[in-house]
Write an enzyme that holds these catalytic residues in place. Structure first.
Site, PDB file in Angstrom:
ATOM      1  N   SER A  15      -5.908  -9.469 -10.319  1.00 37.06           N
ATOM      2  CA  SER A  15      -6.467  -8.402  -9.488  1.00 37.06           C
ATOM      3  C   SER A  15      -5.366  -7.459  -8.997  1.00 37.06           C
ATOM      4  O   SER A  15      -4.168  -7.750  -9.133  1.00 37.06           O
ATOM      5  CB  SER A  15      -7.203  -9.115  -8.333  1.00 37.06           C
ATOM      6  OG  SER A  15      -7.185  -8.434  -7.148  1.00 37.06           O
ATOM      7  N   SER A 141       6.431  -6.033   1.580  1.00 34.84           N
ATOM      8  CA  SER A 141       5.436  -5.145   2.180  1.00 34.84           C
ATOM      9  C   SER A 141       6.150  -4.225   3.167  1.00 34.84           C
ATOM     10  O   SER A 141       7.274  -4.514   3.587  1.00 34.84           O
ATOM     11  CB  SER A 141       4.408  -5.993   2.932  1.00 34.84           C
ATOM     12  OG  SER A 141       3.619  -5.200   3.780  1.00 34.84           O
ATOM     13  N   TYR A 154       1.853 -13.068   8.212  1.00 30.94           N
ATOM     14  CA  TYR A 154       2.008 -12.280   6.979  1.00 30.94           C
ATOM     15  C   TYR A 154       3.336 -11.519   7.005  1.00 30.94           C
ATOM     16  O   TYR A 154       4.116 -11.564   6.052  1.00 30.94           O
ATOM     17  CB  TYR A 154       0.831 -11.310   6.869  1.00 30.94           C
ATOM     18  CG  TYR A 154       0.842 -10.435   5.644  1.00 30.94           C
ATOM     19  CD1 TYR A 154       0.606 -10.960   4.380  1.00 30.94           C
ATOM     20  CD2 TYR A 154       1.077  -9.061   5.748  1.00 30.94           C
ATOM     21  CE1 TYR A 154       0.613 -10.153   3.254  1.00 30.94           C
ATOM     22  CE2 TYR A 154       1.082  -8.242   4.629  1.00 30.94           C
ATOM     23  CZ  TYR A 154       0.839  -8.787   3.381  1.00 30.94           C
ATOM     24  OH  TYR A 154       0.847  -7.993   2.271  1.00 30.94           O
ATOM     25  N   LYS A 158       6.698 -11.967   4.574  1.00 30.84           N
ATOM     26  CA  LYS A 158       7.232 -10.849   3.783  1.00 30.84           C
ATOM     27  C   LYS A 158       8.671 -10.506   4.194  1.00 30.84           C
ATOM     28  O   LYS A 158       9.461 -10.049   3.369  1.00 30.84           O
ATOM     29  CB  LYS A 158       6.323  -9.621   3.923  1.00 30.84           C
ATOM     30  CG  LYS A 158       4.896  -9.841   3.384  1.00 30.84           C
ATOM     31  CD  LYS A 158       4.882 -10.164   1.906  1.00 30.84           C
ATOM     32  CE  LYS A 158       3.493 -10.207   1.311  1.00 30.84           C
ATOM     33  NZ  LYS A 158       3.482 -10.535  -0.123  1.00 30.84           N
ATOM     34  N   THR A 189      -6.674  -2.368  -2.904  1.00 28.96           N
ATOM     35  CA  THR A 189      -6.893  -3.635  -3.622  1.00 28.96           C
ATOM     36  C   THR A 189      -7.768  -4.527  -2.739  1.00 28.96           C
ATOM     37  O   THR A 189      -8.214  -4.108  -1.666  1.00 28.96           O
ATOM     38  CB  THR A 189      -5.556  -4.363  -3.875  1.00 28.96           C
ATOM     39  OG1 THR A 189      -5.044  -4.789  -2.601  1.00 28.96           O
ATOM     40  CG2 THR A 189      -4.535  -3.499  -4.571  1.00 28.96           C
TER      41      THR A 189
HETATM   42  N1  LIG Z   1      -2.589  -3.777  -1.147  1.00 29.60           N
HETATM   43  C1  LIG Z   1      -1.711  -3.457  -0.223  1.00 29.60           C
HETATM   44  O1  LIG Z   1      -1.899  -2.495   0.530  1.00 29.60           O
HETATM   45  C2  LIG Z   1      -0.462  -4.286  -0.064  1.00 29.60           C
HETATM   46  C3  LIG Z   1       0.486  -3.854   0.856  1.00 29.60           C
HETATM   47  C4  LIG Z   1       1.657  -4.578   1.000  1.00 29.60           C
HETATM   48  C5  LIG Z   1       1.882  -5.710   0.230  1.00 29.60           C
HETATM   49  N2  LIG Z   1       0.940  -6.128  -0.647  1.00 29.60           N
HETATM   50  C6  LIG Z   1       1.220  -7.331  -1.440  1.00 29.60           C
HETATM   51  O2  LIG Z   1       0.999  -7.070  -2.796  1.00 29.60           O
HETATM   52  C7  LIG Z   1       0.725  -8.283  -3.497  1.00 29.60           C
HETATM   53  C8  LIG Z   1      -0.441  -8.059  -4.446  1.00 29.60           C
HETATM   54  O3  LIG Z   1      -1.616  -7.872  -3.681  1.00 29.60           O
HETATM   55  P1  LIG Z   1      -2.742  -6.815  -4.039  1.00 29.60           P
HETATM   56  O4  LIG Z   1      -2.679  -5.773  -3.014  1.00 29.60           O
HETATM   57  O5  LIG Z   1      -2.690  -6.451  -5.468  1.00 29.60           O
HETATM   58  O6  LIG Z   1      -4.039  -7.670  -3.668  1.00 29.60           O
HETATM   59  P2  LIG Z   1      -5.042  -8.534  -4.517  1.00 29.60           P
HETATM   60  O7  LIG Z   1      -5.842  -7.656  -5.406  1.00 29.60           O
HETATM   61  O8  LIG Z   1      -5.784  -9.368  -3.531  1.00 29.60           O
HETATM   62  O9  LIG Z   1      -4.107  -9.453  -5.413  1.00 29.60           O
HETATM   63  C9  LIG Z   1      -3.529 -10.639  -4.950  1.00 29.60           C
HETATM   64  C10 LIG Z   1      -3.766 -11.707  -5.985  1.00 29.60           C
HETATM   65  O10 LIG Z   1      -3.127 -12.921  -5.537  1.00 29.60           O
HETATM   66  C11 LIG Z   1      -4.004 -13.995  -5.816  1.00 29.60           C
HETATM   67  N3  LIG Z   1      -3.747 -15.143  -4.964  1.00 29.60           N
HETATM   68  C12 LIG Z   1      -3.993 -15.279  -3.645  1.00 29.60           C
HETATM   69  N4  LIG Z   1      -3.685 -16.514  -3.233  1.00 29.60           N
HETATM   70  C13 LIG Z   1      -3.222 -17.172  -4.326  1.00 29.60           C
HETATM   71  C14 LIG Z   1      -2.763 -18.492  -4.546  1.00 29.60           C
HETATM   72  N5  LIG Z   1      -2.731 -19.414  -3.585  1.00 29.60           N
HETATM   73  N6  LIG Z   1      -2.362 -18.829  -5.799  1.00 29.60           N
HETATM   74  C15 LIG Z   1      -2.424 -17.941  -6.807  1.00 29.60           C
HETATM   75  N7  LIG Z   1      -2.880 -16.685  -6.670  1.00 29.60           N
HETATM   76  C16 LIG Z   1      -3.268 -16.305  -5.435  1.00 29.60           C
HETATM   77  C17 LIG Z   1      -5.369 -13.416  -5.528  1.00 29.60           C
HETATM   78  O11 LIG Z   1      -6.375 -14.237  -6.089  1.00 29.60           O
HETATM   79  P3  LIG Z   1      -7.863 -14.226  -5.462  1.00 29.60           P
HETATM   80  O12 LIG Z   1      -8.501 -12.989  -6.011  1.00 29.60           O
HETATM   81  O13 LIG Z   1      -8.458 -15.493  -5.946  1.00 29.60           O
HETATM   82  O14 LIG Z   1      -7.711 -14.174  -3.970  1.00 29.60           O
HETATM   83  C18 LIG Z   1      -5.266 -12.038  -6.141  1.00 29.60           C
HETATM   84  O15 LIG Z   1      -5.618 -12.042  -7.506  1.00 29.60           O
HETATM   85  C19 LIG Z   1       0.472  -9.336  -2.404  1.00 29.60           C
HETATM   86  O16 LIG Z   1       1.605 -10.175  -2.309  1.00 29.60           O
HETATM   87  C20 LIG Z   1       0.311  -8.509  -1.142  1.00 29.60           C
HETATM   88  O17 LIG Z   1       0.715  -9.213   0.007  1.00 29.60           O
HETATM   89  C21 LIG Z   1      -0.232  -5.439  -0.802  1.00 29.60           C
END
Ligand SMILES: NC(=O)c1ccc[n+]([C@@H]2O[C@H](COP(=O)([O-])OP(=O)(O)OC[C@H]3O[C@@H](n4cnc5c(N)ncnc54)[C@H](OP(=O)(O)O)[C@@H]3O)[C@@H](O)[C@H]2O)c1
Length: 264
Positions: A15, A141, A154, A158, A189
């Site tokens: 995702s 982040s 969180y 990070k 996301t």
């Molecule tokens: N989006 C933002 O604004 C933002 C900002 C700052 C940092 N980030 C960081 O960016 C990274 C990617 O996130 P994203 O925004 O792309 O969100 P996302 O679409 O929710 O992607 C995160 C992925 O990690 C998987 N995941 C969660 N817990 C897990 C576990 N225990 N073992 C294996 N996989 C796991 C999720 O699976 P499920 O679908 O099953 O939950 C999901 O597929 C994360 O580390 C997040 O903290 C995001």
């Protein structure tokens, strides 16, 4: 980094940004090892990769389960995969105040966002050194640079990534190990949907701030360009990234703003 023909391991690939980066890299005739806890999501990512002519291997992985991380990494290496880059995106967020958050929630978030990332990195690092080098990427982040209401655990997880990966970087320059820390701001996301509430349940919705962020595809293009240049920090977002300058050069303004920020 020249991506063509090489093998990359991407976590959080079912995702969001992890999935979007798979599509971005698949253009370069690569081999992608994709991991996530969401098997069905990974199967959808496979289709995107294969339609671009690259090859793919699925490894379902729970980043909270260290023994299984070590076992999977050993299996992948013993199968002869030669990993040029480990790009870790898997993570969960939080929506609860310090005063109401049980310590078990803090531990769960640290386990996935920090210890899981560290465990996989440690399992792959000796293999990369043996192969003459590689690229390690962790997703921090904006709140890996400063604190933020409702994100205490969180933000801690990070921040911790910076301490670990900058140390690793210093120790392994001689081994040709490149490290990049991603600093996303707001990206559209599911991250807020699966954020932990105080009772351990999922937040269940996409927050308005998140919805106004850049798309995961745009984020992946920014990340791809940063990885190609082997940048040590890659900033991924829009105008919210200004907060990094405010925190650094005008801390009093940051303290004032942070104490007035609304929950989401
Ligand atoms: N989006 C933002 O604004 C933002 C900002 C700052 C940092 N980030 C960081 O960016 C990274 C990617 O996130 P994203 O925004 O792309 O969100 P996302 O679409 O929710 O992607 C995160 C992925 O990690 C998987 N995941 C969660 N817990 C897990 C576990 N225990 N073992 C294996 N996989 C796991 C999720 O699976 P499920 O679908 O099953 O939950 C999901 O597929 C994360 O580390 C997040 O903290 C995001």
């Amino acid at each position: 980094m020249d991506f063509t023909g090489k093998t990359f391991w991407i976590t959080g690939a079912a995702s969001g940004m992890g999935k979007a980066l798979c599509a971005e890299l698949a253009r370069f005739n690569v081999r992608l090892i994709i991991s996530d806890r969401d098997k069905e999501g990974l199967e959808k990512t496979v289709k995107t990769i294969e339609s671009s002519g690259s090859t793919v291997r699925i490894e379902v992985l729970d980043m909270a389960d260290t023994p299984s991380i070590m076992k999977t990494a050993n299996k992948v290496i013993n199968d002869g995969e030669k990993i040029a880059g480990l790009y870790q995106f898997a993570g969960i967020s939080q929506r609860s105040l310090v005063v109401e958050t049980p310590i078990d929630n803090d531990r769960k978030i640290m386990e996935i966002n920090f210890f899981g990332v560290v465990a996989l990195t440690k399992a792959i690092l000796p293999h990369m050194i043996e192969n003459g080098g590689g690229q390690l990427v962790a997703t921090s982040s904006l709140v890996g640079k400063f604190g933020f209401p409702y994100r205490s655990a969180y933000a801690s997880s990070k921040h911790a990534l910076f301490g670990f990966f900058e140390s690793l970087m210093a120790e392994n320059k001689k081994n040709n190990i490149k490290v990049s820390l991603l600093i996303p701001g707001r990206v559209q996301t599911n991250i807020s949907k699966f954020a932990l509430k105080k009772d351990g349940s999922e937040h269940g919705k996409i927050d308005p701030g998140q919805a106004k962020g850049i798309s995961a595809e745009k984020a992946a293009r920014i990340i791809y360009k940063g990885l190609k240049k082997e940048k040590k920090e890659i900033w991924v977002g829009g105008s919210e990234m200004l907060m990094l300058h405010i925190r650094r050069f005008f801390p009093a303004i940051y303290y004032y703003m942070a104490s007035r920020l609304k929950a989401m």
